[in-house]
Write a protein that holds these residues in place. Structure first.
Motif, short mmCIF file in Angstrom:
data_model
loop_
_atom_site.label_atom_id
_atom_site.label_comp_id
_atom_site.label_asym_id
_atom_site.label_seq_id
_atom_site.Cartn_x
_atom_site.Cartn_y
_atom_site.Cartn_z
N LEU A 292 39.69 75.39 -44.55
CA LEU A 292 39.96 74.19 -45.19
C LEU A 292 39.69 74.50 -46.33
CD1 LEU A 292 38.64 71.21 -42.90
CD2 LEU A 292 41.02 71.70 -43.14
N ASP A 293 40.11 74.01 -48.10
CA ASP A 293 39.00 74.46 -49.82
C ASP A 293 38.03 73.57 -48.54
OD1 ASP A 293 39.52 71.47 -49.93
OD2 ASP A 293 41.00 72.85 -50.63
N PRO A 294 36.82 73.49 -49.47
CA PRO A 294 35.63 72.62 -49.44
C PRO A 294 35.32 71.50 -49.87
CG PRO A 294 35.22 74.84 -50.63
CD PRO A 294 36.69 73.96 -50.51
N SER A 295 36.78 71.47 -50.41
CA SER A 295 36.98 70.13 -50.82
C SER A 295 37.63 68.44 -49.68
CB SER A 295 37.45 68.85 -51.79
OG SER A 295 39.21 70.16 -51.36
N GLN A 296 38.81 69.47 -48.63
CA GLN A 296 39.02 69.49 -47.23
C GLN A 296 38.26 68.85 -46.64
OE1 GLN A 296 42.08 72.16 -47.24
NE2 GLN A 296 43.78 70.24 -47.00
N ARG A 297 37.16 70.14 -46.31
CA ARG A 297 35.85 70.12 -45.49
C ARG A 297 35.49 68.85 -45.31
NH1 ARG A 297 33.72 76.39 -45.88
NH2 ARG A 297 35.70 77.37 -44.99
N LEU A 298 35.41 68.32 -46.82
CA LEU A 298 33.77 66.68 -47.10
C LEU A 298 34.86 66.25 -46.78
CD1 LEU A 298 31.32 65.52 -48.02
CD2 LEU A 298 33.09 66.38 -50.87
N HIS A 299 35.76 65.77 -46.55
CA HIS A 299 37.11 64.77 -46.73
C HIS A 299 36.94 65.00 -45.09
CE1 HIS A 299 40.28 62.01 -46.63
NE2 HIS A 299 41.24 62.30 -46.15
N TYR A 300 37.68 65.25 -44.41
CA TYR A 300 37.16 65.61 -43.03
C TYR A 300 36.03 65.01 -42.32
CZ TYR A 300 41.56 67.89 -42.48
OH TYR A 300 43.07 68.17 -42.28
N GLY A 301 34.96 65.63 -42.34
CA GLY A 301 34.11 65.34 -42.23
C GLY A 301 33.07 63.89 -42.49
N LEU A 302 33.50 63.47 -43.34
CA LEU A 302 33.03 61.73 -44.22
C LEU A 302 34.40 60.44 -42.88
CD1 LEU A 302 32.89 61.53 -47.83
CD2 LEU A 302 31.62 61.25 -45.79
N PHE A 303 35.34 61.54 -43.21
CA PHE A 303 36.27 60.69 -41.73
C PHE A 303 35.83 61.33 -40.84
CE2 PHE A 303 39.82 60.76 -38.72
CZ PHE A 303 40.66 59.59 -39.19
N ALA A 304 35.21 62.23 -40.16
CA ALA A 304 34.12 62.12 -38.50
C ALA A 304 33.20 61.11 -38.77
CB ALA A 304 34.25 63.41 -37.94
N LEU A 305 32.65 61.15 -39.82
CA LEU A 305 30.93 60.17 -39.45
C LEU A 305 31.77 59.29 -39.48
CD1 LEU A 305 28.99 61.93 -42.36
CD2 LEU A 305 29.33 62.06 -39.90
N ALA A 306 32.93 58.63 -40.35
CA ALA A 306 32.98 56.83 -40.26
C ALA A 306 33.25 56.67 -38.74
CB ALA A 306 34.18 56.59 -40.94
N VAL A 307 34.35 57.78 -38.54
CA VAL A 307 35.10 57.14 -36.82
C VAL A 307 33.89 57.34 -35.79
CG1 VAL A 307 36.29 58.00 -35.20
CG2 VAL A 307 37.18 58.43 -37.13
N LEU A 308 33.42 58.01 -36.21
CA LEU A 308 31.68 57.94 -35.20
C LEU A 308 30.99 56.32 -35.24
CD1 LEU A 308 29.43 59.27 -33.12
CD2 LEU A 308 28.42 59.75 -35.76
N ALA A 309 30.38 56.36 -36.65
CA ALA A 309 29.60 54.92 -36.66
C ALA A 309 30.98 54.02 -36.21
CB ALA A 309 29.50 54.97 -38.18
N THR A 310 32.42 54.19 -36.62
CA THR A 310 33.05 53.10 -35.69
C THR A 310 33.07 52.93 -34.45
OG1 THR A 310 34.77 52.81 -37.66
CG2 THR A 310 35.18 51.94 -35.41
N VAL A 311 33.00 53.89 -33.37
CA VAL A 311 32.54 53.83 -31.82
C VAL A 311 31.43 53.47 -31.75
CG1 VAL A 311 34.58 55.69 -31.43
CG2 VAL A 311 32.21 56.06 -31.61
N ILE A 312 30.54 53.53 -32.26
CA ILE A 312 29.06 52.96 -31.88
C ILE A 312 28.72 51.48 -32.25
CG2 ILE A 312 26.82 53.24 -32.62
CD1 ILE A 312 27.61 56.20 -32.78
N VAL A 313 29.45 51.30 -33.54
CA VAL A 313 29.51 50.33 -33.15
C VAL A 313 30.13 48.76 -33.08
CG1 VAL A 313 29.81 48.50 -35.45
CG2 VAL A 313 28.49 49.97 -36.08
N VAL A 314 31.09 49.11 -32.64
CA VAL A 314 32.27 48.13 -31.97
C VAL A 314 31.26 48.13 -30.81
CG1 VAL A 314 34.69 48.04 -30.83
CG2 VAL A 314 34.10 49.04 -33.75
N ARG A 315 31.17 49.43 -29.52
CA ARG A 315 30.36 48.97 -28.40
C ARG A 315 29.48 48.09 -28.22
NH1 ARG A 315 30.27 51.23 -23.59
NH2 ARG A 315 28.77 51.76 -22.55
#
Length: 514
Positions: A292-315
């Motif tokens: 991944l180039d730096p911009s893709q890493r940032l995008h992937y990281g934000l995506f992963a954080l959004a999913v992490l927040a979703t699984v915690i909040v929904v439960r």
């Protein structure tokens, strides 16, 4: 040789991390997750690959078998409603919420891939939570709910996962086809698990040597998983029923020396598989980041954080909503459990909602995605981030939360242990009636002393018989305890504590080889 050295180094590193976790009173999978993350950044590290189709069978089957074997059917039955809500509704809501978030952030992601991601990160791993539960003395009812959820939620998630992956491969699955898969796979898996369990009991009864018996246990575990998966059943449900079928009958038939050896081997195997799962996923993360180039890493990281927040909040939202509904219903109808147990409270709801650590099933399911699956790298990286995030955020704060809430509950397991111990030693004394030999007099005297000690014991500690003349009494005590378990007077936790006590007594008494 290099690979062999790396294996030794990684295993010793895992042992060191586990020792550190024990000292800090934290779940060891949290430290394994951190260690796995560090592997992604080690220069010139090992580059190991594993056939994705082997991942679920290799990593999940033995872990699930170990957990299912010790699960108490009585406690699952007593708490079936909260367990069912977590196993079905919580998993489905999480899957749907994650799929929607994934599609919102990556509109090009196919719905099948988005749902597969949701199913991968939906099921919490009970092992980390149970580790903390044992350290913080969580009330028995909450511990049993978590164990039941951890055992069965994987079945729901992996059924959805299989349908979603199949939809991507075939170009789509209709709602009718999905419902038919559930309707056929679930009952067929239950029947297959029971039948295979009965066959395994017959085969295991033919082998009385520990090495061969343990090898058969592992081979049959993998065999059941592979067979169920190949014929389109739920491998999770089939294996759970298989394990419970064996666990219900095998204890009274299995010699102590085999059981003691088998428990030690299985505990070690589960630990090694946890280590291997975190290592293998950690080693995949490094190459993904390199591509991944730096911009893709940032995008992937934000995506992963959004999913992490979703699984915690929904439960949290679902668990607290269900908990509130239960408390309202209890206020209107009263609380009438089949045996003394903790009433639902705001504190119990908070604990259940915060025990959402993801673990080995999430890692294995992500790794099992076939090569070429849409957004496989993103899904795999996200799954690892969700496991790491929940293990660190929730895993390191759960014990302080439990201690802060200060649950105060009567310990039913200790009471059942004391109750069963008294019944067992009374039965052992009865076997000596009419025997006037000097040996019988000695044994009768000591068993009487042990009975007196058992009648005054609170169930927390006890020192069992050790002499070589006690095998007959131990056998009757074991049978009595088993009958108390079958009748439901004691649960599996109490039964297994006494089973271990009798096993060591039998082995020290010089049980003959059969």
């Amino acid at each position: 040789m290099t690979t062999f050295i790396w294996v030794i180094v990684l295993l010793l590193g895992a042992v060191a991390l586990t020792a550190l976790a024990r000292r800090l009173r934290a779940p060891y999978p949290t430290f394994l997750a951190i260690g796995g993350a560090c592997l992604a950044f080690i220069p010139n590290g090992p580059h190991w690959t594993l056939d994705p189709s082997l991942a679920l069978a290799l990593f999940v089957a033995p872990v699930l078998m170990d957990a299912a074997f010790d699960t108490s059917l009585r406690d699952v039955r007593d708490n079936w409603l909260p367990i069912a809500n977590l196993v079905l509704i919580a998993v489905m809501l999480t899957t749907l919420a994650v799929a929607c978030v994934a599609r919102w952030l990556v509109p090009d992601m196919p719905w099948g891939a988005a749902i597969a991601l949701g199913a991968i990160v939906a099921p919490p791993d009970a092992s980390a939570a149970i580790t903390i539960v044992r350290q913080a003395r969580l009330p028995h009812r909450l511990a049993k709910i978590l164990e039941g959820e951890g055992l069965l939620n994987d079945a729901t998630a992996l059924l959805i996962y299989r349908i979603a992956v199949g939809a991507v491969a075939t170009g789509g699955v209709t709602r009718t086809e999905a419902l038919e898969t559930f309707a056929i796979a679930v009952p067929a898996s239950l029947v297959a698990g029971y039948v295979l369990g009965r066959i395994a009991l017959w085969i295991l009864a033919l082998h009385r040597e520990a090495p061969t018996a343990i090898i058969i246990q592992f081979c049959s575990t993998f065999g059941v998983w592979i067979l169920a998966d190949e014929i389109g059943l739920s491998a999770i449900l089939t294996l759970v029923v298989y394990a419970m079928t064996i666990a219900w009958t095998a204890p009274i038939r299995t010699p102590a020396r085999i059981r003691v050896s088998a428990y030690a081997v299985w505990e070690t195997a589960v630990f090694v598989l946890n280590v291997l799962a975190f290592v293998m996923i950690g080693l995949q993360v490094g190459p993904i980041l390199e591509r991944l180039d730096p911009s893709q890493r940032l995008h992937y990281g934000l995506f992963a954080l959004a999913v992490l927040a979703t699984v915690i909040v929904v439960r949290m939202i679902w668990c607290m909503a269900y908990n509130n509904g239960m408390r309202v219903d209890i206020a209107r109808r009263g609380f009438h459990p089949p045996r003394p147990m903790l009433r639902p409270s705001v504190g119990s709801g908070l604990v259940i909602s915060w025990t959402g650590m993801r673990g080995i099933v999430t890692l294995a399911a992500a790794f099992a995605l076939p090569q070429g699956f849409p957004y496989r790298d993103l899904i795999l990286l996200t799954a690892f981030c969700v496991v790491l995030g929940t293990m660190v955020i929730q895993g390191l704060t759960l014990r302080p939360l439990i201690e802060r809430l200060s649950f105060d509950e009567y310990d039913p397991v200790a009471h059942e242990v004391a109750q069963a111990r008294v019944a067992a030693y009374r039965a052992a004394l009865t076997t000596l009636d009419g025997d006037s030999s000097d040996e019988a007099k000695l044994l009768r005297k000591e068993l009487s002393k042990l009975l007196a000690q058992a009648e005054g014991s609170d169930g927390t500690s006890f020192e069992g018989p050790l002499d070589s003349l006690r095998l007959r009494g131990i056998a009757v005590a074991r049978r009595t305890t088993y009958e108390l378990r079958i009748s439901g007077e004691i649960g599996d936790d109490a039964y297994h504590m006494l089973e271990e006590e009798f096993d060591w007594a039998e082995m020290s008494a010089g049980a003959p080889r059969r």
